[in-house]
Structures are given as C-alpha cells and as structure tokens.
Design a protein around this motif. Sequence first.
Motif, PDB file in Angstrom:
ATOM      1  N   VAL A  41     141.895 -54.248  67.885  1.00  0.00           N
ATOM      2  CA  VAL A  41     142.812 -55.296  68.343  1.00  0.00           C
ATOM      3  C   VAL A  41     142.301 -56.645  67.845  1.00  0.00           C
ATOM      4  O   VAL A  41     141.136 -56.977  68.030  1.00  0.00           O
ATOM      5  CB  VAL A  41     142.908 -55.302  69.883  1.00  0.00           C
ATOM      6  CG1 VAL A  41     143.803 -56.443  70.357  1.00  0.00           C
ATOM      7  CG2 VAL A  41     143.432 -53.970  70.387  1.00  0.00           C
ATOM      8  N   LYS A  42     143.169 -57.428  67.239  1.00  0.00           N
ATOM      9  CA  LYS A  42     142.773 -58.736  66.730  1.00  0.00           C
ATOM     10  C   LYS A  42     142.625 -59.727  67.880  1.00  0.00           C
ATOM     11  O   LYS A  42     143.282 -59.607  68.916  1.00  0.00           O
ATOM     12  CB  LYS A  42     143.808 -59.244  65.733  1.00  0.00           C
ATOM     13  CG  LYS A  42     143.883 -58.390  64.466  1.00  0.00           C
ATOM     14  CD  LYS A  42     144.884 -58.957  63.478  1.00  0.00           C
ATOM     15  CE  LYS A  42     144.930 -58.097  62.213  1.00  0.00           C
ATOM     16  NZ  LYS A  42     145.911 -58.607  61.215  1.00  0.00           N
ATOM     17  N   CYS A  43     141.766 -60.721  67.683  1.00  0.00           N
ATOM     18  CA  CYS A  43     141.418 -61.648  68.761  1.00  0.00           C
ATOM     19  C   CYS A  43     142.619 -62.401  69.305  1.00  0.00           C
ATOM     20  O   CYS A  43     142.676 -62.715  70.501  1.00  0.00           O
ATOM     21  CB  CYS A  43     140.369 -62.652  68.263  1.00  0.00           C
ATOM     22  SG  CYS A  43     138.745 -61.921  68.019  1.00  0.00           S
ATOM     23  N   ARG A  44     143.591 -62.703  68.462  1.00  0.00           N
ATOM     24  CA  ARG A  44     144.738 -63.472  68.945  1.00  0.00           C
ATOM     25  C   ARG A  44     145.540 -62.705  70.001  1.00  0.00           C
ATOM     26  O   ARG A  44     146.189 -63.305  70.862  1.00  0.00           O
ATOM     27  CB  ARG A  44     145.638 -63.886  67.781  1.00  0.00           C
ATOM     28  CG  ARG A  44     146.314 -62.750  67.053  1.00  0.00           C
ATOM     29  CD  ARG A  44     147.295 -63.312  66.021  1.00  0.00           C
ATOM     30  NE  ARG A  44     147.965 -62.263  65.259  1.00  0.00           N
ATOM     31  CZ  ARG A  44     147.533 -61.776  64.118  1.00  0.00           C
ATOM     32  NH1 ARG A  44     146.398 -62.237  63.595  1.00  0.00           N
ATOM     33  NH2 ARG A  44     148.213 -60.836  63.477  1.00  0.00           N
TER      34      ARG A  44
ATOM     35  N   ALA B  70     147.244 -61.806  75.862  1.00  0.00           N
ATOM     36  CA  ALA B  70     147.216 -60.935  77.044  1.00  0.00           C
ATOM     37  C   ALA B  70     146.650 -61.619  78.287  1.00  0.00           C
ATOM     38  O   ALA B  70     146.747 -61.066  79.390  1.00  0.00           O
ATOM     39  CB  ALA B  70     146.398 -59.681  76.744  1.00  0.00           C
ATOM     40  N   THR B  71     146.076 -62.819  78.138  1.00  0.00           N
ATOM     41  CA  THR B  71     145.378 -63.479  79.243  1.00  0.00           C
ATOM     42  C   THR B  71     146.217 -63.606  80.513  1.00  0.00           C
ATOM     43  O   THR B  71     145.782 -63.189  81.594  1.00  0.00           O
ATOM     44  CB  THR B  71     144.869 -64.865  78.810  1.00  0.00           C
ATOM     45  OG1 THR B  71     144.004 -64.727  77.697  1.00  0.00           O
ATOM     46  CG2 THR B  71     144.108 -65.533  79.946  1.00  0.00           C
ATOM     47  N   PRO B  72     147.431 -64.187  80.477  1.00  0.00           N
ATOM     48  CA  PRO B  72     148.187 -64.332  81.735  1.00  0.00           C
ATOM     49  C   PRO B  72     148.536 -63.002  82.389  1.00  0.00           C
ATOM     50  O   PRO B  72     148.543 -62.895  83.626  1.00  0.00           O
ATOM     51  CB  PRO B  72     149.446 -65.104  81.301  1.00  0.00           C
ATOM     52  CG  PRO B  72     149.561 -64.883  79.831  1.00  0.00           C
ATOM     53  CD  PRO B  72     148.163 -64.745  79.329  1.00  0.00           C
TER      54      PRO B  72
ATOM     55  N   LEU C   8     137.908 -63.826  80.041  1.00  0.00           N
ATOM     56  CA  LEU C   8     138.960 -64.062  79.049  1.00  0.00           C
ATOM     57  C   LEU C   8     139.617 -65.422  79.266  1.00  0.00           C
ATOM     58  O   LEU C   8     139.807 -66.200  78.316  1.00  0.00           O
ATOM     59  CB  LEU C   8     139.992 -62.940  79.140  1.00  0.00           C
ATOM     60  CG  LEU C   8     141.158 -62.946  78.146  1.00  0.00           C
ATOM     61  CD1 LEU C   8     140.643 -62.858  76.718  1.00  0.00           C
ATOM     62  CD2 LEU C   8     142.103 -61.786  78.443  1.00  0.00           C
ATOM     63  N   ALA C   9     139.980 -65.734  80.513  1.00  0.00           N
ATOM     64  CA  ALA C   9     140.635 -67.009  80.817  1.00  0.00           C
ATOM     65  C   ALA C   9     139.703 -68.184  80.578  1.00  0.00           C
ATOM     66  O   ALA C   9     140.109 -69.217  80.022  1.00  0.00           O
ATOM     67  CB  ALA C   9     141.124 -67.001  82.272  1.00  0.00           C
TER      68      ALA C   9
ATOM     69  N   LEU D 181     147.283 -61.836  86.110  1.00  0.00           N
ATOM     70  CA  LEU D 181     148.263 -61.444  87.123  1.00  0.00           C
ATOM     71  C   LEU D 181     147.953 -60.051  87.662  1.00  0.00           C
ATOM     72  O   LEU D 181     147.988 -59.817  88.885  1.00  0.00           O
ATOM     73  CB  LEU D 181     149.667 -61.475  86.528  1.00  0.00           C
ATOM     74  CG  LEU D 181     150.810 -61.063  87.473  1.00  0.00           C
ATOM     75  CD1 LEU D 181     150.880 -62.001  88.671  1.00  0.00           C
ATOM     76  CD2 LEU D 181     152.140 -61.032  86.728  1.00  0.00           C
ATOM     77  N   PHE D 182     147.613 -59.119  86.776  1.00  0.00           N
ATOM     78  CA  PHE D 182     147.274 -57.762  87.195  1.00  0.00           C
ATOM     79  C   PHE D 182     146.035 -57.780  88.091  1.00  0.00           C
ATOM     80  O   PHE D 182     145.971 -57.056  89.096  1.00  0.00           O
ATOM     81  CB  PHE D 182     147.020 -56.888  85.963  1.00  0.00           C
ATOM     82  CG  PHE D 182     146.677 -55.469  86.281  1.00  0.00           C
ATOM     83  CD1 PHE D 182     147.666 -54.555  86.625  1.00  0.00           C
ATOM     84  CD2 PHE D 182     145.357 -55.023  86.242  1.00  0.00           C
ATOM     85  CE1 PHE D 182     147.351 -53.240  86.929  1.00  0.00           C
ATOM     86  CE2 PHE D 182     145.032 -53.719  86.539  1.00  0.00           C
ATOM     87  CZ  PHE D 182     146.030 -52.820  86.884  1.00  0.00           C
TER      88      PHE D 182
END
Length: 420
Positions: A69-72, A77-79, A125-126, A83-84
């Motif tokens: 999976v590329k970093c972008r 996927a952060t939000p 991640l955030a 939320l999850f």
Amino acid sequence: MINKTLGNIFKGDKVIWMVFFFLCLVSIIEVYSASSQLTYKASSYTAPVLKHIMLIVIGIVCMVVTLNVKCRYFKMATPFVLLFAVVTLLWVAIAGASTNGAQRWIVLFGLQFQPSEIAKGAMVLATAQILSALQTENGADKLAFRYILMVCLPIVPLIMVENLSTAMLLCLVIFMMMLLGRVPARQLGALLGVVVLAVALLVCCVMAFGTDEEAQKPANQTLTEQTIEQKKEDKSTVERVFHRFDTWKSRINKFLAHKDVAPKDVDLDKDAQVAHANIAIATSNIMGKGPGNSEERDFVSQAFSDFIYAIIIEEMGILGATGVAMLYIILLFRTGRIASRCENNFPAFFAMGLALLLVTQALFNMCVAVGLVPVTGQPLPFISKGGTATIINCVYIGAILSVSRSAQRKQEIIADTNVA
C-alpha cells in the motif's frame, strides 16, 4: 526465478524483515515452551503453538498486503480509522467482554479483538499527518499541538478507563512524536506540567477510593470467584464505573512495598507471578537452561504472554535475553534510518511513530518481567502469544516496510541522477 519471486513478496528493508523473522522464531520456540498450562487444558502439546503459528502466518500475509500500500493511501484512510477506533472503543466500554476484571474485548464478524490495539495505530497515523501538514522551517506550527490534543481527547480517556498502561504507553509515544516533529518546547513543557498534576491527582484518587482486597483479607484466606462476584454486585453504580481503581491500587501497593525478602520468607501464593518470574531470572545464569527446559513456566499464569520475557531469560540466559532486546533496538534505529531517507515528512513521522509504539511496549514488558515497574499487562510484541494483537502488530511492520520502499525508490532516483 525463485529469488525474483521471493524478492517480489518480501519487499522493503531487508534488515527489518530479518529482525521480524528472528522475533517470530523466538516467539514460536518460547510460546511452545511456556504454554504448558494451555497444553494441559487442550490435552495437546501442539495445539497452542500451532494456533500461534497460524496467527503469525496470517499476520505475515497481512503484512505483505500492507507493505504494497502506498503511503498516500494511509493518509486517506486516517479519518475512517479514527472513526472506527472511537466507535469500537465506545462499544467495548458499553458491551465489551471482560478479561481479568477489565472490559477490553469485542467480537466483530466472529473475531475477538481489542479496539485499543487499533486505536494506538490510529493515533499514530493522525499525529503523523498533523505534524507533517503543519511543518514550517522553524518546526511544527503552534496549531499542531492543539489539533493533536483534540484527536487524543475522545480516544485516550476511553482506553484509560479499562487499560491504564496502554493509555500511558500511547501518550508517551505521541509525546515522543511531538518531540521529533519539533513542536514548540513551551507547549511541551506546559503539557508535562499538566500531565504530572493529572497523574498525581489520579494516584491520590486511586489510593483514596480504591480497595486493595488482597491486603485486607486475613492471612491464609483466599477470595473465591463467588465472593468476588458478590462484592461486584454489592458495589454502587459509581463504584462500578471506577472498578479498575482496585486493581491499580493493588499494583501500586505491591510495587511500593517491594523490599528484599529472604528466600524462606517469600509467599509464593500471595504474588505468584512476580515471585516465580524472579525465580526464573535468578536461576538462569549466563547461558540459561536451554529452550524447553523452563521450570517456572508451570507456576506463572501468564508465562506465554505478560511474563514471557522472564521465561526467555530462564531458558536463553542473559546473553539470549540481551539478544532479544537488541532486536527491538535494531528495529528502532533501522526505522530511524529509513525515516531520514524519506522525501516527505508524513511517511517519516508515521514510520517512527509505529516503531516507537512497538519498541516502547517491548521495553514496558521487559521492565515488568525484571521488576523495574509495576505489572502492566502489556505483552511482548511479536513474541507473546496473542490473538488479533499479533496480526495488528504485523500490519504495523508492513506499514514501516511500505515507507522503506518509498524511501528506497528515492535513493535509487538520487543515485541515477548522480550517475547521469
């Protein structure tokens, strides 16, 4: 042809791959050795370790998928991950399964997992995204500190209610990430002051309102499960909300009451885990007793999880235990080297945050095993027998490998430019 196929599967930094496989090898050997209680329950010598190997294999598959999976896409996927994490943490607080007096588990699609494990990665991640987005020539903008605290606010308290050690671990990692992200020192200093006051207030509340049932019961008397359940039923609603205070107070008392005790005066029934872990370490010598020859694994209830490092010391000696600790240190420094090669800030902060998360947890576990800090319940990443935590940790390594791939491509482009 075989080398090319393996190269396509095991992409990314080779040193991290080697560290990971060495940790998995140690894990399989020590889980097989330390799972004597589980083998007795399952009536099979191989069932626990085979299940553990299966989880490692699933983890490796997830790791290979993640490293591609590329970093972008991690940024995108952060939000959704945040939320999850919040939803599942609320879920476990309301209707989670209880383990050792704490509600930490939920079942989703037939899988039992701890939402706090996902929440840790979501916070890293955030934080990485905030620090990278608000970087200036003089360090992080002042707003970065505020935004990071806003993200922490709904997540850390939900983790802390049932798993204080995990919340403390996460806060420490986020603080170290802010140091790396050059958040203004004045803000970090103010945060430290507030944290010290909050911790002092929390300890006072724990000592004032918590109940150390182990210390209150008469000598030679044990609390049955029925008695414990009756005590829980007799508690008021407010007391139930703060039911973890009892556990925290007990652990604080045990740690503060630590003193040199003659071998003949040690009460192995009162605090069996710590006592037998100390025996395992004291009898290890330099070379250890050899894999599979542990004598204390039958007496430590979490020998395959929380106290597996004590079994490693007993079987592999001081040299083996030092080697295991060095694997985590190599993982951290190698990730630091990868981060230094990144062209953008986000992958660098993200990789370092995940490495700090894994290595700090490992150090927590090791310090507990040798008696330097109170018992926290933190497993040893990649080595302790676990469920979904093992798979999630493999995903974290996959993310680091994904970053290493992008950093490697940057170095190749620079090399080609220099040659031209």
